[in-house]
Every structure is written in C-alpha cells, then in structure tokens.
Scaffold this active site. Sequence first.
Site, PDB file in Angstrom:
ATOM      1  N   ASP A  68      -1.801   7.034 -53.319  1.00  0.00           N
ATOM      2  CA  ASP A  68      -2.842   7.087 -54.029  1.00  0.00           C
ATOM      3  C   ASP A  68      -2.658   6.348 -55.608  1.00  0.00           C
ATOM      4  O   ASP A  68      -1.867   6.833 -56.127  1.00  0.00           O
ATOM      5  CB  ASP A  68      -3.647   8.598 -54.402  1.00  0.00           C
ATOM      6  CG  ASP A  68      -4.884   8.107 -54.979  1.00  0.00           C
ATOM      7  OD1 ASP A  68      -5.810   7.715 -54.222  1.00  0.00           O
ATOM      8  OD2 ASP A  68      -5.077   8.923 -56.213  1.00  0.00           O
ATOM      9  N   GLU A 107      -1.723   2.304 -51.658  1.00  0.00           N
ATOM     10  CA  GLU A 107      -3.114   2.138 -52.141  1.00  0.00           C
ATOM     11  C   GLU A 107      -2.931   1.314 -53.582  1.00  0.00           C
ATOM     12  O   GLU A 107      -2.634   2.220 -54.583  1.00  0.00           O
ATOM     13  CB  GLU A 107      -3.977   3.252 -52.202  1.00  0.00           C
ATOM     14  CG  GLU A 107      -5.396   2.702 -52.475  1.00  0.00           C
ATOM     15  CD  GLU A 107      -6.299   3.483 -53.664  1.00  0.00           C
ATOM     16  OE1 GLU A 107      -7.427   3.409 -53.567  1.00  0.00           O
ATOM     17  OE2 GLU A 107      -5.520   4.394 -54.385  1.00  0.00           O
TER      18      GLU A 107
HETATM   19  O1  TEU Z   1      -8.635   5.315 -55.330  1.00  0.00           O
HETATM   20  C1  TEU Z   1      -8.223   4.429 -56.366  1.00  0.00           C
HETATM   21  C2  TEU Z   1      -9.127   3.621 -56.861  1.00  0.00           C
HETATM   22  O2  TEU Z   1      -8.926   2.676 -57.626  1.00  0.00           O
HETATM   23  C3  TEU Z   1     -10.577   3.535 -56.592  1.00  0.00           C
HETATM   24  O3  TEU Z   1     -11.068   4.597 -57.226  1.00  0.00           O
HETATM   25  C4  TEU Z   1     -11.546   2.341 -56.474  1.00  0.00           C
HETATM   26  O4  TEU Z   1     -11.285   1.557 -57.394  1.00  0.00           O
HETATM   27  C5  TEU Z   1     -12.820   2.855 -56.404  1.00  0.00           C
HETATM   28  O5  TEU Z   1     -12.946   3.665 -55.356  1.00  0.00           O
HETATM   29  C6  TEU Z   1     -13.867   1.695 -56.083  1.00  0.00           C
HETATM   30  O6  TEU Z   1     -13.302   1.078 -54.785  1.00  0.00           O
HETATM   31  C7  TEU Z   1      -8.210   6.540 -54.907  1.00  0.00           C
HETATM   32  C8  TEU Z   1      -8.753   7.073 -53.821  1.00  0.00           C
HETATM   33  O7  TEU Z   1      -8.821   6.406 -52.843  1.00  0.00           O
HETATM   34  C9  TEU Z   1     -10.360   7.559 -54.376  1.00  0.00           C
HETATM   35  O8  TEU Z   1     -11.033   8.068 -53.575  1.00  0.00           O
HETATM   36  C10 TEU Z   1      -9.972   8.449 -55.663  1.00  0.00           C
HETATM   37  O9  TEU Z   1     -11.295   8.772 -56.111  1.00  0.00           O
HETATM   38  C11 TEU Z   1      -9.050   7.726 -56.793  1.00  0.00           C
HETATM   39  O10 TEU Z   1      -7.996   7.042 -56.138  1.00  0.00           O
HETATM   40  C12 TEU Z   1      -8.583   8.877 -57.788  1.00  0.00           C
HETATM   41  O11 TEU Z   1      -7.724   9.734 -57.088  1.00  0.00           O
END
Ligand code: TEU
Length: 567
Positions: free
Chosen positions: A228, A288
């Site tokens: 993440d 990610e």
């Molecule tokens: O997402 C990281 C992230 O940068 C996303 O928040 C993205 O920018 C945003 O959803 C717009 O598309 C990860 C996880 O996938 C997300 O569900 C979490 O909220 C976030 O990290 C925090 O842990």
Amino acid sequence: MIPSPTATTAPLGAPTGAPAAATSDWWRSAVVYQVYVRSFADGNGDGQGDIAGIRSRLPYLASLGVDALWINPWYPSPMADAGYDISDHRAIAPEFGTLAEAEAFIAEAHEFGLRILLDLVPNHTSDQHPWFQRALAAGPGSPERARYIFRPGCGTDGEEPPNDWRSVFGGSAWTRVTEPDGTPGEWYLHLFAPEQPDLNWEHPEVRADVERTLRFWFDLGVDGFRIDVAHGMVKAPGLPALGPDADGPAGPATANHPHWDRDELHDIFRHWRAVADSYPEPRVFVAEAWVGDPDRLARYVRGDELHTAFNFDFLRAPWRADHLRTVIDQSCATLGAVGAPTTWVLSNHDVVRHVSRYGRPQPDRPVHMLAELTATAPDLELGTRRAKAAALLMLALPGGAYVYQGDELGLWEVEDLPEECLQDPTWRRSGFSDRGRDGCRVPLPWDGDEPPFEFGPADAATPWLPQPAAWRELTAAAQATRPDSMLALYRSALRIRRHHPALGDGTLRWFDSPDDVLIFSRDPGFICAVNLGTAPVPLPAHAGVLLASGPLDAGLLPPDTAVWLAA
Ligand code: TEU
Ligand code: CA
C-alpha cells in the site's frame, strides 16, 4: 459465424489443482483477483463480508480461473479508512474472523490452486495502534513519539501546521494533539486520514516491525504482499514545503517531491526482497505506486526490489486506441528494460468502476475519479460492451493482470448511494463535495431476484452498503447460465489464457491497422483485435475465432468489440 463465449467446463465445487504456471516465476503471468473482504461474501450474517464468506466462495473463484487472490486488509482496525488504518498488523479483525480461520483459508485456497497475497500497509498505522497511543501519552521529545512524525506548529503559539502538506482525503496533512497535561501541543503528520498517522521510516524499530510482519504472514504460507502506498513511506529531511501545484491527480507532478516517490524508498524494498527470497518458494510483492511517469515506476520493479507494480496508466487511460496503445508500448518498454513483466488493471477499490468510466464520453486525458468524469449519467450498456472488449484486451497483453471483485460480473459504480450510507473519509474531509469511493465497494450480488442477493445467509443483517435492485441481472448465478454474460466471457478467457502458450508473460507485435483499431499478435499463433472506432472493420487474416467479446457482424468486428483469433 457468431462465436459467443461459452460457460466454463471446470467442475464446480472441486479443487482444480495447481495453477498451470506452478513454477517459481508464476507471478510473471498471474491473473490476480482482488477480494475486498467487507463486500465479497458474508458468512456470519452481520451484513459485512468475512473470511467464512470467502471460504464458502472458493469454488467460484477456482472455477473462474484466476491464479491468485489479493486480500484487502483483514487486520484489526477501527475502520476509519476501511481497514487501511491498522491497529495490529499480525492478527485478524474480529468482524472478519480469527487467525485460525485465516490459516485454514490460506491452506484451502492453496488446495484450490489459488495463491494468496495480503495487503501490507507500511506508511501509517491506526491512531489506535498501541505505538501511537503510547506516543500521545509520552509527550513531546519522547522516544515513543519518534516512531511517528510529530513536530511543533508554526505561528506564535504553534497554532499553524508545521508545513503546507495536504491529506490525500482533503484538508491539511497535520493534526494537533492535546498533550497529557491538557495543553494544545505538537502536530502529527497523516498523508491520509487523521486516524492514519504516518510512521517515521528513519526509525529502526519501524523497519524491524514491518519485517516481522512480513515473516509472520510468510510463515503462515502467504505467497506475497501488495504494498500500500509504496511511493509514500520516505519523507524529505526537514519536511520542506510543497509549494503550489506539486500534486497531480494520480501522483507527484514534480521531481524531488517532499513525500512521494523519493529515491530513498528503494533501499527499503531491497531489504524486503531479501526477506522474500529467503523462503524456499520465494514470496512476491506488487507495488501500489502512483508516480509521475513510467520510468519512475520501473525503478520499483528492478531485479532486487519489488516484483511487479500496478499499471495505473492503463487503468486511467480513456477508451481510445491512441491512449491505450501509447500506454501499452511505454509499459512494455520501460518495465521490460528492467526485466520486469507488465501488469494490467482496469478497476480497484479506489477508483470508479470501468463500466461507468467507459460508459461516458471519453476525454482526451487520463481519468479515474468520479469528480473527473462528466456529470452526465453513464450509458451502462455502452460501458458494459466496452468493458467486455477491455477484458479481452487486458487478458491478451503480455504479463500479469488484476481483476477487481465484480469486474467479472460487469458491476457498475453505484453513484446514487444515499448520503447517510457513505463511509469513505473522503466524503467528510472534502466538506461533503466528493462522494469518495464507496460506489465501487458495494457488496457483491450472488443469487436471487432482489437485494441482498444472497450476500449473506438467509436471515442476515442488511449489507453495509445497499445494492441496486437492477443487479438482479448481474448476480453470479444469473450470469453463470447465460453464454453471452460478462461472467461467461471471463471464464472462457481465463481458461484459454491458462492453456494457450502465447498468453501471459512475453512480448507482442502490432499489426498495421486503422487509427481506432488495435491489432497485435502473440507467438505462437494468437491474434487480438479490438475495435475502438464507430464503424465495423474487417478481421485480420486468421485460422479461427477463439473468443469474441460480443457478436461478430458477418465477419466484421463491430465497434467496441474485441476478438481473440488463432493465427
Ligand atoms: O491508496 C493510496 C492512494 O494514493 C489512494 O488513496 C488514491 O490516491 C486515492 O484512492 C484516489 O484514487 C491506498 C489504498 O488503496 C486506499 O484504499 C487507502 O485509502 C490508502 O492507501 C491509505 O491507506
Ligand atoms: Ca460477516
């Protein structure tokens, strides 16, 4: 001839044996299915998905034909950000089950030939994590605070945040604490919600604890992790100001950004890789990482770092041949240059479902958020047709692919959830202007004619988000018997993909084609053609139709249709 996808012949309810690519580099070709636990299947009837629910649906997943599952966070969490606020990284949230159930699930999945990836959230913890609670209690300057990023405020009384960094969910990235003596005190950094304080990756205990988490789950048989916010852990020394326009909608818009995509991250990945490689069957990582350009992404997947990365450029590309071809070429070139396979993804739990993106006028720029889309209602029939074509395109491309739960059912974004149901912190943090990501997280419809579509047992509580009544057409049971359904298409495509020697890892060769048509071949003996234009086009020379995303038109490929051909 009108070829239509046929339903799978894989036996329902029986383990299907080890995946075809049972070698140590299985991940180079793997199709990974994303299980959003809360919304997948409810085993105990409390209205939320859980481990018992996933176990009950393992036959479905095995017969779908995917190689692995990525399980979104299932750890104890106050759920301020749907489980991405973790209070114990080495345990299971009671609402999802027990550690014993998790172990049994991992073993059962393996018997079905499904590998298991978990979600590692190394950038932050929950504010209820014992470390953060101790940091609050211990006060300024304490060793307990050093594991997080606490700073005095600016202004005469420290009433201003330490710098101008912004939370991804809206507002400042800093929250001021009340000190144990009751006075207004220091501020702590949270790039996401205030309930998600950022860890200090300069601290050796932080590094050691995450390594312990990796080993804990690897020792239980887990095959890998999705990382993440892999682009966020390291912050520039001195926490310099961001300045204006430093963030694009999906990553840093500037080089040398103070908290995204910093070069120092790569040292951390090399350590993790060594841990993964120390296992007899090496474990794998997928990053990610929302970064500025493909060359930057390639750095995450160099030979001694992470194995693969999500291809968000592909996810964000509009349904246009020019954009898709550019992304495909760039991805293959930049990742190929470091020896990593490409991956492909159309949707996930953070973005608008692609049926709803593709069912709108396509912009001449990347897009993935609701706010970026035109206000007009989507044409779901058009979006579905394009989503079917996109599935065949994605599964024909070199490398691995990700399927988000419900993609295989053609679910659309639920854009009219009642406001009182919305739980994504984005909704509140944006001052109730951005509805956030709940619309792609609605519980799956399994069977029956009305909600809750057997999401849980007969007398279960109402699912945590309401499902549209129109999903009666989209239940897994309804689609299983319809040869032209999205589910039938996915099953056929995945079955062909598993056995066809040309598919998965490798390379592609483009054919000359009209501007709005994509045609490429894969060796040996495979061609994929996708028509993104408005008029039917002739099929390239071929030896037979393997699969089509919709009816062919007297030997022509209709608009928004894809076909797999034997060459
Ligand atoms: O997402 C990281 C992230 O940068 C996303 O928040 C993205 O920018 C945003 O959803 C717009 O598309 C990860 C996880 O996938 C997300 O569900 C979490 O909220 C976030 O990290 C925090 O842990
Ligand atoms: Ca449940």
